[in-house]
Structures are given as structure tokens and as C-alpha cells.
Write a protein that holds these residues in place. Structure first.
Motif, PDB file in Angstrom:
ATOM      1  N   CYS A  17       0.840  -1.198   0.000  1.00 12.32           N
ATOM      2  CA  CYS A  17       0.000   0.000   0.000  1.00 12.32           C
ATOM      3  C   CYS A  17       0.875   1.248   0.000  1.00 12.32           C
ATOM      4  O   CYS A  17       2.090   1.167   0.168  1.00 12.32           O
ATOM      5  CB  CYS A  17      -0.968   0.007   1.195  1.00 12.32           C
ATOM      6  N   GLU A  95      -9.198   2.224   4.537  1.00 14.56           N
ATOM      7  CA  GLU A  95      -9.659   0.837   4.394  1.00 14.56           C
ATOM      8  C   GLU A  95      -8.705  -0.016   3.561  1.00 14.56           C
ATOM      9  O   GLU A  95      -8.369  -1.135   3.943  1.00 14.56           O
ATOM     10  CB  GLU A  95     -11.069   0.813   3.790  1.00 14.56           C
ATOM     11  N   ASP A  96      -8.255   0.489   2.420  1.00 10.13           N
ATOM     12  CA  ASP A  96      -7.377  -0.317   1.567  1.00 10.13           C
ATOM     13  C   ASP A  96      -6.012  -0.545   2.228  1.00 10.13           C
ATOM     14  O   ASP A  96      -5.398  -1.597   2.051  1.00 10.13           O
ATOM     15  CB  ASP A  96      -7.219   0.305   0.177  1.00 10.13           C
ATOM     16  N   MET A  98      -5.546  -0.825   5.515  1.00  9.39           N
ATOM     17  CA  MET A  98      -5.774  -1.847   6.545  1.00  9.39           C
ATOM     18  C   MET A  98      -5.907  -3.226   5.918  1.00  9.39           C
ATOM     19  O   MET A  98      -5.340  -4.196   6.424  1.00  9.39           O
ATOM     20  CB  MET A  98      -7.008  -1.492   7.381  1.00  9.39           C
ATOM     21  N   GLN A  99      -6.624  -3.320   4.802  1.00  2.25           N
ATOM     22  CA  GLN A  99      -6.801  -4.611   4.142  1.00  2.25           C
ATOM     23  C   GLN A  99      -5.487  -5.153   3.596  1.00  2.25           C
ATOM     24  O   GLN A  99      -5.265  -6.366   3.567  1.00  2.25           O
ATOM     25  CB  GLN A  99      -7.860  -4.510   3.035  1.00  2.25           C
ATOM     26  N   ILE A 102      -3.507  -6.183   7.207  1.00  2.00           N
ATOM     27  CA  ILE A 102      -4.062  -7.058   8.243  1.00  2.00           C
ATOM     28  C   ILE A 102      -3.659  -8.530   8.118  1.00  2.00           C
ATOM     29  O   ILE A 102      -3.576  -9.229   9.138  1.00  2.00           O
ATOM     30  CB  ILE A 102      -5.584  -6.868   8.400  1.00  2.00           C
ATOM     31  N   ARG A 106      -2.790 -11.054  11.256  1.00  2.97           N
ATOM     32  CA  ARG A 106      -3.408 -12.384  11.450  1.00  2.97           C
ATOM     33  C   ARG A 106      -2.334 -13.460  11.651  1.00  2.97           C
ATOM     34  O   ARG A 106      -2.494 -14.354  12.488  1.00  2.97           O
ATOM     35  CB  ARG A 106      -4.303 -12.724  10.261  1.00  2.97           C
ATOM     36  N   ASN A 127     -11.734  -3.771  13.148  1.00  4.34           N
ATOM     37  CA  ASN A 127     -11.042  -4.726  12.274  1.00  4.34           C
ATOM     38  C   ASN A 127     -10.983  -6.124  12.865  1.00  4.34           C
ATOM     39  O   ASN A 127     -10.895  -7.101  12.136  1.00  4.34           O
ATOM     40  CB  ASN A 127      -9.628  -4.232  11.977  1.00  4.34           C
ATOM     41  N   LYS A 131     -17.036  -4.681  12.187  1.00  2.00           N
ATOM     42  CA  LYS A 131     -16.870  -3.381  11.517  1.00  2.00           C
ATOM     43  C   LYS A 131     -17.900  -2.356  11.971  1.00  2.00           C
ATOM     44  O   LYS A 131     -17.703  -1.155  11.806  1.00  2.00           O
ATOM     45  CB  LYS A 131     -16.893  -3.545   9.995  1.00  2.00           C
TER      46      LYS A 131
END
Length: 188
Positions: A17, A95-96, A98-99, A102, A106, A127, A131
Motif C-alpha cells: 500500500c 480501508e485499503d 488496513m486490508q 491485516i 493475522r 477490524n 466493523k
């Protein structure tokens, strides 16, 4: 399956990102690789970006005091964030972003296997838990996912701006200690 050190190396070369273009350091996370308690914030701030360490600014000092206040040392827990690079001007991660990031978090959770996760602030809670979560309404309410007890609370930075959040934050930390002791007693 990666080790935490291998995963950390992968994040240091990450370009998934736009946050990578402004970072000084990737702030992967730190602490005990077998911690029973994991704290998750939203993303690194200025001091964290400069030092490459989690929660080292004013909010981090407050977090450290709270961790010590319930009888732990920072080295005994694990501290990470939703995003590993500082958003410009400490804005909320988008949002992008974080996606993109993440999946690293995990993997950290899978490798560390905490019994308790404390979500520091609404971005972490949204998250990790839901949401649609509202931090002012749902802070202090336990959720269980995949055998892990998860507690949303205020971000320490919010306490620096609003004294009224200090008592509920501290009550949440005492609740973390209580549930931790309960889990340990069951394991014995």
C-alpha cells in the motif's frame, strides 16, 4: 508456516500500500513471542515510525503504565498494530491500507497464540471484532472468537485528550487481569 522473525523480514520489504512510501521504519510489533495477552492498536505514530517500535510516544507511556498497573511488564505481553507503517500526519489508516496489512497481523496472532486480545481503540476493534462496533458503547464487553477472549477499550491517545476516559480504560485493564487469572487458574 513462517516464524515471527521471518514474517517481520517480509513486512520490512512490503510495498502492498501507499504507506510504505512515507515510512522511516516498519513497526512490526514487539514483546513476548508466546504472550498470553496481546494488545493491538491502529498504527504507528511519529515516535514509533522514527524508532521502529510500538507504542513509545506519550500514548505508549500511558499504555506501559496500565500494563504495569495490572502486574505485567511490557516484555511479557505482545503489542502490535493493524497497519505497520505510519499514516501521514497520524491520520486514521484507510480501508485499503488496513486490508493490505491485516494479513500480517493475522499471522502474528496465529504464531503468538494469545489467550486474550485487547483492542486499543475503535479502528482495532472494528477490524478484529465487528466493523459496526461502537467503541463508546461496546468498550469493556468481552467477545470470544476462535477460543480467544477479546476486549475492546479506548486507545491510550484518547485518554490524553479526554480525562473522562481514564477510569473506564483502567476498569477495562483490571478486567483483563481478572480474566487472565481466571484462564490461568482453569489451566492448572
Amino acid at each position: 508456516m513462517y516464524t515471527l522473525d521471518e514474517l517481520k523480514e517480509i513486512t520490512h520489504s512490503c510495498r502492498r500500500c501507499r504507506l510504505c512510501s512515507g515510512r522511516n521504519n516498519v513497526v512490526f510489533g514487539q514483546g513476548n513471542h508466546e504472550a498470553n495477552i496481546m494488545f493491538i492498536g491502529e498504527g504507528p505514530g511519529r515516535e514509533e515510525d522514527l524508532q521502529g517500535l510500538t507504542f513509545v510516544g506519550a500514548a505508549g507511556q500511558l499504555l506501559t503504565k496500565a500494563i504495569e498497573g495490572i502486574g505485567f511488564k511490557r516484555e511479557e505481553v505482545y503489542i502490535a498494530n493493524i497497519v505497520k507503517c505510519r499514516p501521514p500526519n497520524n491520520r486514521n489508516p484507510q480501508e485499503d491500507e488496513m486490508q493490505a496489512c491485516i494479513p500480517y497481523l493475522r499471522w502474528q496472532v496465529k504464531l503468538i497464540k494469545p489467550k486474550i486480545i485487547v483492542c486499543l481503540g475503535s479502528i482495532a476493534a472494528k477490524n478484529i471484532i465487528d466493523k459496526n462496533l461502537r467503541i463508546t458503547r461496546q468498550r469493556g464487553q468481552w467477545v470470544e472468537k476462535k477460543g480467544v477472549k477479546i476486549l475492546p477499550t479506548f486507545h491510550p491517545a484518547a485518554l490524553l485528550r479526554d480525562d473522562g476516559k481514564k477510569r473506564p480504560f483502567w476498569e477495562d485493564f483490571k478486567e483483563v487481569k481478572r480474566v487472565y487469572e481466571e484462564l490461568i487458574a482453569k489451566a492448572d
